[in-house]
Write an enzyme that holds these catalytic residues in place. Sequence first.
Site, PDB file in Angstrom:
ATOM      1  N   LYS A 203      -8.865  58.943  51.082  1.00 52.98           N
ATOM      2  CA  LYS A 203      -9.777  59.858  51.766  1.00 52.98           C
ATOM      3  C   LYS A 203      -9.282  61.301  51.721  1.00 52.98           C
ATOM      4  O   LYS A 203      -9.801  62.156  52.436  1.00 52.98           O
ATOM      5  CB  LYS A 203      -9.966  59.413  53.217  1.00 52.98           C
ATOM      6  CG  LYS A 203     -10.536  58.004  53.356  1.00 52.98           C
ATOM      7  CD  LYS A 203     -10.624  57.600  54.814  1.00 52.98           C
ATOM      8  CE  LYS A 203     -11.038  56.138  54.951  1.00 52.98           C
ATOM      9  NZ  LYS A 203     -11.110  55.708  56.370  1.00 52.98           N
TER      10      LYS A 203
ATOM     11  N   ARG B 207     -12.886  48.747  67.471  1.00 49.67           N
ATOM     12  CA  ARG B 207     -13.993  49.191  66.630  1.00 49.67           C
ATOM     13  C   ARG B 207     -15.064  48.113  66.581  1.00 49.67           C
ATOM     14  O   ARG B 207     -14.761  46.925  66.589  1.00 49.67           O
ATOM     15  CB  ARG B 207     -13.514  49.492  65.206  1.00 49.67           C
ATOM     16  CG  ARG B 207     -12.506  50.615  65.112  1.00 49.67           C
ATOM     17  CD  ARG B 207     -12.152  50.883  63.678  1.00 49.67           C
ATOM     18  NE  ARG B 207     -11.175  51.940  63.536  1.00 49.67           N
ATOM     19  CZ  ARG B 207     -10.756  52.431  62.380  1.00 49.67           C
ATOM     20  NH1 ARG B 207     -11.243  51.938  61.249  1.00 49.67           N
ATOM     21  NH2 ARG B 207      -9.861  53.387  62.328  1.00 49.67           N
TER      22      ARG B 207
ATOM     23  N   PRO C 263     -15.869  60.228  57.712  1.00 48.69           N
ATOM     24  CA  PRO C 263     -16.091  60.098  56.270  1.00 48.69           C
ATOM     25  C   PRO C 263     -15.150  59.063  55.659  1.00 48.69           C
ATOM     26  O   PRO C 263     -13.943  59.096  55.890  1.00 48.69           O
ATOM     27  CB  PRO C 263     -15.777  61.507  55.750  1.00 48.69           C
ATOM     28  CG  PRO C 263     -15.996  62.406  56.923  1.00 48.69           C
ATOM     29  CD  PRO C 263     -15.584  61.599  58.122  1.00 48.69           C
ATOM     30  N   GLU C 264     -15.715  58.128  54.922  1.00 48.30           N
ATOM     31  CA  GLU C 264     -14.919  57.121  54.233  1.00 48.30           C
ATOM     32  C   GLU C 264     -14.904  57.476  52.743  1.00 48.30           C
ATOM     33  O   GLU C 264     -15.337  58.562  52.358  1.00 48.30           O
ATOM     34  CB  GLU C 264     -15.492  55.733  54.507  1.00 48.30           C
ATOM     35  CG  GLU C 264     -15.495  55.386  56.008  1.00 48.30           C
ATOM     36  CD  GLU C 264     -16.039  54.002  56.323  1.00 48.30           C
ATOM     37  OE1 GLU C 264     -16.045  53.140  55.425  1.00 48.30           O
ATOM     38  OE2 GLU C 264     -16.468  53.781  57.472  1.00 48.30           O
TER      39      GLU C 264
ATOM     40  N   ARG D 159     -14.623  68.366  65.630  1.00 45.12           N
ATOM     41  CA  ARG D 159     -13.600  67.705  66.447  1.00 45.12           C
ATOM     42  C   ARG D 159     -12.173  68.072  66.040  1.00 45.12           C
ATOM     43  O   ARG D 159     -11.228  67.728  66.744  1.00 45.12           O
ATOM     44  CB  ARG D 159     -13.793  66.187  66.398  1.00 45.12           C
ATOM     45  CG  ARG D 159     -15.123  65.740  66.996  1.00 45.12           C
ATOM     46  CD  ARG D 159     -15.235  64.236  67.082  1.00 45.12           C
ATOM     47  NE  ARG D 159     -14.294  63.676  68.036  1.00 45.12           N
ATOM     48  CZ  ARG D 159     -14.189  62.371  68.298  1.00 45.12           C
ATOM     49  NH1 ARG D 159     -14.972  61.510  67.659  1.00 45.12           N
ATOM     50  NH2 ARG D 159     -13.310  61.941  69.166  1.00 45.12           N
TER      51      ARG D 159
END
Length: 276
Positions: free
Chosen positions: A58, A266, A2-3, A112
Amino acid sequence: MPELPEVEVTRRGIEPYVSGRKVERVEVRTPALRWPIPADLAKTLRGRVVRKVERRGKYLLFEIDAGWFIVHLGMTGTLRVLRHVPHPPAAAKHDHVDWIFDEFILRYRDPRRFGAVLWHPREAGDVLEHPLLAGLGVEPFSPAFSGALMHRLTRGRKVSVKQALLAGEIVVGVGNIYASESLFRAGIRPATAAGRVSLVRYDLLADAVRVTLAAAIEKGGSTLRDFVGSNGESGYFQLDYFVYDRAGLPCRVCGTPIKQIVQGQRSTYFCPTCQR
């Protein structure tokens, strides 16, 4: 992961259900997340009223009279509002924490377990002084964020402009997805050295970051694997991507195949024609 858009969508979704309401109790089923959940958190929060829910980067900041509990969604975390009257919904394997209010449960799920639930007491100072928050850059929707700021803070830096966006030291909340999309809108190649980008182009990038993030929030964020909003619904911004996860597909603007490279372990996506 999630950004900023996904975290802001979550904040807007949960605040009407928890702001001004009393925490009746807290159930911690998995105390070992990225960092251990404070052992006395349930006792500390019992009977306290949530004053408001804010976001910094965040991180979600839930204020009560005694301090703030801080939630970070990590890689796969979500916060959902569930009605528990007349029957509370059963917890699944990855449902780690419940904040139970009079009619609703705020449930933290994280397969996770890279997220975090932390506590910052008021006597320790303002929550923005917490070690995880103190070094963050400016908010992208604040007046402090500008092309001039990015230009000034990147002079002489050889790191790529995309890596500078991701670092969070200049501006917060711009992760891998939205960095790629913002750089496309600004027409800047992601591998360009941050110190070589002109003020004019940084002005374009600052505008692109704001436009991209606002559009993503409007669409409920991006759902690629795990993210859902507080009501359990998926976001739809991924349907509007210009470059991210579109390697080999034609650019929506010029038709050139989108390229994929790796930066800092990335994936990065860009149009070799539109971005220079």
